[in-house]
Write a protein that holds these residues in place. Sequence first.
Motif, PDB file in Angstrom:
ATOM      1  N   MET A   1      30.237  19.765 -40.335  1.00 39.01           N
ATOM      2  CA  MET A   1      30.345  20.247 -38.957  1.00 39.01           C
ATOM      3  C   MET A   1      29.281  19.603 -38.070  1.00 39.01           C
ATOM      4  O   MET A   1      29.551  19.206 -36.928  1.00 39.01           O
ATOM      5  N   GLY A   2      28.064  19.485 -38.615  1.00 39.68           N
ATOM      6  CA  GLY A   2      27.003  18.847 -37.847  1.00 39.68           C
ATOM      7  C   GLY A   2      27.329  17.405 -37.514  1.00 39.68           C
ATOM      8  O   GLY A   2      27.057  16.928 -36.405  1.00 39.68           O
TER       9      GLY A   2
ATOM     10  N   ARG B   1      25.034  34.444 -35.951  1.00 39.00           N
ATOM     11  CA  ARG B   1      24.705  33.057 -35.664  1.00 39.00           C
ATOM     12  C   ARG B   1      25.174  32.674 -34.272  1.00 39.00           C
ATOM     13  O   ARG B   1      26.209  33.146 -33.800  1.00 39.00           O
ATOM     14  N   ASN B   2      24.409  31.793 -33.655  1.00 41.24           N
ATOM     15  CA  ASN B   2      24.802  31.157 -32.409  1.00 41.24           C
ATOM     16  C   ASN B   2      25.131  29.715 -32.762  1.00 41.24           C
ATOM     17  O   ASN B   2      24.255  28.858 -32.806  1.00 41.24           O
ATOM     18  N   GLY B   3      26.394  29.465 -33.043  1.00 41.67           N
ATOM     19  CA  GLY B   3      26.756  28.175 -33.620  1.00 41.67           C
ATOM     20  C   GLY B   3      26.230  28.115 -35.042  1.00 41.67           C
ATOM     21  O   GLY B   3      26.609  28.911 -35.892  1.00 41.67           O
ATOM     22  N   LEU B   4      25.316  27.176 -35.305  1.00 44.56           N
ATOM     23  CA  LEU B   4      24.710  27.064 -36.629  1.00 44.56           C
ATOM     24  C   LEU B   4      23.333  27.710 -36.688  1.00 44.56           C
ATOM     25  O   LEU B   4      22.721  27.762 -37.755  1.00 44.56           O
ATOM     26  N   ASP B   5      22.845  28.191 -35.565  1.00 44.10           N
ATOM     27  CA  ASP B   5      21.486  28.714 -35.492  1.00 44.10           C
ATOM     28  C   ASP B   5      21.471  30.241 -35.508  1.00 44.10           C
ATOM     29  O   ASP B   5      22.423  30.886 -35.052  1.00 44.10           O
TER      30      ASP B   5
ATOM     31  N   ARG C   1      29.863  17.254 -34.718  1.00 44.26           N
ATOM     32  CA  ARG C   1      29.288  17.592 -33.413  1.00 44.26           C
ATOM     33  C   ARG C   1      28.311  16.537 -32.909  1.00 44.26           C
ATOM     34  O   ARG C   1      28.078  16.437 -31.708  1.00 44.26           O
ATOM     35  N   ASP C   2      27.726  15.761 -33.819  1.00 43.32           N
ATOM     36  CA  ASP C   2      26.705  14.787 -33.423  1.00 43.32           C
ATOM     37  C   ASP C   2      27.126  13.400 -33.904  1.00 43.32           C
ATOM     38  O   ASP C   2      26.850  13.016 -35.040  1.00 43.32           O
TER      39      ASP C   2
END
Length: 304
Positions: free
Chosen positions: A276-277, A40-44, A280-281
């Motif tokens: 977590m999302g 994963r790249n972060g959550l993606d 971050r947002d």
Amino acid sequence: MLRIKSKLTSWLTRLYLARASRRGFDLEKLPEAALVPLRRNGLDPVAELGEIRRREPVSKLPVPFGVTIWLVTGYAEARAVLSDAKAFSNDFGNLVGKAPGATAEQNPGGLGFADPPHHTRLRKMLQPEFTARRLKRLTPNIDAIIKRQLDEMDAAGKDGRPVDLVEHFALPIPSLVICDLLGVDYGRRDEFQRLAMQRFDLIGGTMGTLDAISESLEFLLGVVREQRKNPGDDLLGMIIREHGDDIDDRELAGLADGVLTGGFETTASMLALGTMGGVRDPQARENVSNGSADDTAGPPCVAG
């Protein structure tokens, strides 16, 4: 020569899996290319997975000992696989005697390991129990479970100590809700939660292998047998009252196991990742806090 090589490969595979079941499975020992779907790249997902999809939507993963694993990343290809039960079977019985360590006793049963028409018959029994009206009865218990876990987190975080969100919130909530849904006796919920977490542990040794599934099924078979004697108002009790003569204990335990596998890990992950999302947002967090369903104010959210 080919026959000797095949036997040697089979023996090495059994030896490797036996050691992995005792000591735990180290994913890092797999070739890097085999780990791309998990990275994963972060959550993606990592960008390389998208490149694989564009270049080769059906590709073979490089894994040791001659084990063949196909990675399907294309949309049309995935639909073709999922819609063709004859060519791409979910039936666990197809693994017995072929896959190392797979025995008939380890068959989890349930929807996830069945093909039509057996799958269709079981699904028809289960589907009515998941209507909005029937599930609404769980709301008070879900609210109580969430409040209890938040109180536990608050107590654990006194004096400014850090609190593990996954341990105290994300994992217990789906586990305890599924307990309520299935009618697991309150005194056995710690045992149920232990089994629920261990069967999804990919590096935890024996409990992360098929043996963990077997132990879960034995536990659920015990729950089913108790429900046969005195059906409750929960999912298993309702199925027994309405279809008791049409489903045996093993099949019913398999359905319960499907509820566990389908509802535990995915929900726990989303509770943790959703938090977590939100961290971050800030805009998404504010939308959720305000119960806003106005997507123009930021990323889409679910109104409370």
